[in-house]
Write a protein that holds these residues in place. Structure first.
Motif, PDB file in Angstrom:
ATOM      1  N   ASN A  34      52.050 -31.265 -41.677  1.00  0.00           N
ATOM      2  CA  ASN A  34      51.736 -30.585 -43.241  1.00  0.00           C
ATOM      3  C   ASN A  34      51.048 -29.403 -43.038  1.00  0.00           C
ATOM      4  O   ASN A  34      50.540 -28.824 -44.011  1.00  0.00           O
ATOM      5  CB  ASN A  34      50.723 -31.560 -43.717  1.00  0.00           C
ATOM      6  CG  ASN A  34      51.544 -32.764 -44.459  1.00  0.00           C
ATOM      7  OD1 ASN A  34      52.393 -32.796 -45.329  1.00  0.00           O
ATOM      8  ND2 ASN A  34      50.953 -33.769 -43.911  1.00  0.00           N
ATOM      9  N   GLN A  46      48.288 -24.890 -45.549  1.00  0.00           N
ATOM     10  CA  GLN A  46      48.427 -26.251 -45.889  1.00  0.00           C
ATOM     11  C   GLN A  46      48.034 -26.601 -47.386  1.00  0.00           C
ATOM     12  O   GLN A  46      47.065 -25.768 -47.874  1.00  0.00           O
ATOM     13  CB  GLN A  46      47.855 -27.534 -44.957  1.00  0.00           C
ATOM     14  CG  GLN A  46      46.342 -27.527 -45.169  1.00  0.00           C
ATOM     15  CD  GLN A  46      45.880 -28.429 -44.272  1.00  0.00           C
ATOM     16  OE1 GLN A  46      45.994 -28.490 -43.111  1.00  0.00           O
ATOM     17  NE2 GLN A  46      45.559 -29.803 -44.606  1.00  0.00           N
ATOM     18  N   THR A  47      48.606 -27.418 -47.798  1.00  0.00           N
ATOM     19  CA  THR A  47      48.247 -27.574 -49.453  1.00  0.00           C
ATOM     20  C   THR A  47      46.884 -28.477 -49.426  1.00  0.00           C
ATOM     21  O   THR A  47      46.868 -29.571 -48.675  1.00  0.00           O
ATOM     22  CB  THR A  47      49.579 -28.617 -50.034  1.00  0.00           C
ATOM     23  OG1 THR A  47      50.619 -27.693 -50.338  1.00  0.00           O
ATOM     24  CG2 THR A  47      49.082 -28.783 -51.504  1.00  0.00           C
ATOM     25  N   SER A  63      51.354 -30.907 -47.770  1.00  0.00           N
ATOM     26  CA  SER A  63      52.387 -29.507 -47.857  1.00  0.00           C
ATOM     27  C   SER A  63      53.902 -30.256 -47.885  1.00  0.00           C
ATOM     28  O   SER A  63      54.599 -29.423 -48.671  1.00  0.00           O
ATOM     29  CB  SER A  63      51.994 -28.778 -46.696  1.00  0.00           C
ATOM     30  OG  SER A  63      50.715 -28.224 -46.748  1.00  0.00           O
ATOM     31  N   SER A  66      55.194 -30.537 -51.570  1.00  0.00           N
ATOM     32  CA  SER A  66      54.895 -29.583 -52.615  1.00  0.00           C
ATOM     33  C   SER A  66      56.123 -28.591 -52.737  1.00  0.00           C
ATOM     34  O   SER A  66      56.600 -27.938 -51.872  1.00  0.00           O
ATOM     35  CB  SER A  66      53.735 -28.644 -51.761  1.00  0.00           C
ATOM     36  OG  SER A  66      52.582 -29.496 -51.663  1.00  0.00           O
ATOM     37  N   CYS A 162      52.703 -19.752 -53.560  1.00  0.00           N
ATOM     38  CA  CYS A 162      51.402 -20.219 -53.098  1.00  0.00           C
ATOM     39  C   CYS A 162      50.413 -19.652 -54.363  1.00  0.00           C
ATOM     40  O   CYS A 162      50.562 -18.811 -54.950  1.00  0.00           O
ATOM     41  CB  CYS A 162      50.924 -19.537 -51.830  1.00  0.00           C
ATOM     42  SG  CYS A 162      52.200 -19.872 -50.348  1.00  0.00           S
TER      43      CYS A 162
END
Length: 187
Positions: A34, A46-47, A63, A66, A162
């Protein structure tokens, strides 16, 4: 006697070979699936997007799940899932059990391409429009109704899109950064 001597020598060699310390194995760095190692400037690695609601509980999305789906020059669709079977070609497939799916749409009134900037929830006078912020579970699909809710894009490319989301109402919230994989559908 020769047989006894040969057998003794062979036993000694085996014992010596077994007692040698084994060479250390080179360590391989553990890579988190991730973490995006070479994230573009303007993107988190990363998310960290987190959704909270009575139905969803408290979920932070990986991530790897996403997604940004290109909707044409002036719009795009974000999808975040806590399950691995999400398919960008079938974004509203059935979800079940503890599955949580978050999505929101961005568009521009003047039909300009999406770019770095801020999208405010329900602000009709502005060019950048954020249609809704939605948290879906097996039992409920509900919006986060925050008139101050917003999505800020920090990077827009054909590899990733992003940014960060901030929205909270009396029963739910969406907050955190994201690095979403860019997908161009085959319409």
């Amino acid at each position: 006697m020769k047989k006894f001597f040969a057998l003794s020598m062979l036993t000694a060699l085996v014992l010596v070979g077994c007692s040698k310390a084994e060479a250390p194995v080179a360590s391989v760095p553990v890579v988190d699936a991730n973490i995006i190692a070479n994230a573009p400037v303007g993107c988190p690695q990363q998310t960290t997007l987190n959704a909270q609601s009575k139905e969803a509980g408290d979920v932070t999305f990986p991530s790897k799940n996403s997604w940004f789906i290109d909707g044409g020059a002036d719009k795009g669709y974000f999808h975040f899932a806590n399950y691995d079977r999400f398919d960008p070609a079938n974004t509203f497939a059935d979800i079940s059990g503890t599955d949580v799916h978050v999505y929101f749409d961005l568009s521009t009134k003047d039909k300009a391409p999406l770019a770095v900037g801020t999208w405010n929830y329900r602000k009709d006078a502005e060019n950048n429009q954020l249609s809704w912020l939605n948290i879906s579970t097996e039992k409920l699909s509900g919006g986060v109704f925050d008139d101050n809710g917003k999505v800020e894009l920090t990077y827009v490319g054909t590899d990733y899109v992003c940014g960060k989301v901030t929205a909270k109402d009396s029963s739910s919230s969406l907050n955190g950064e994201f690095i979403a994989k860019y997908v161009k559908p085959n319409y």
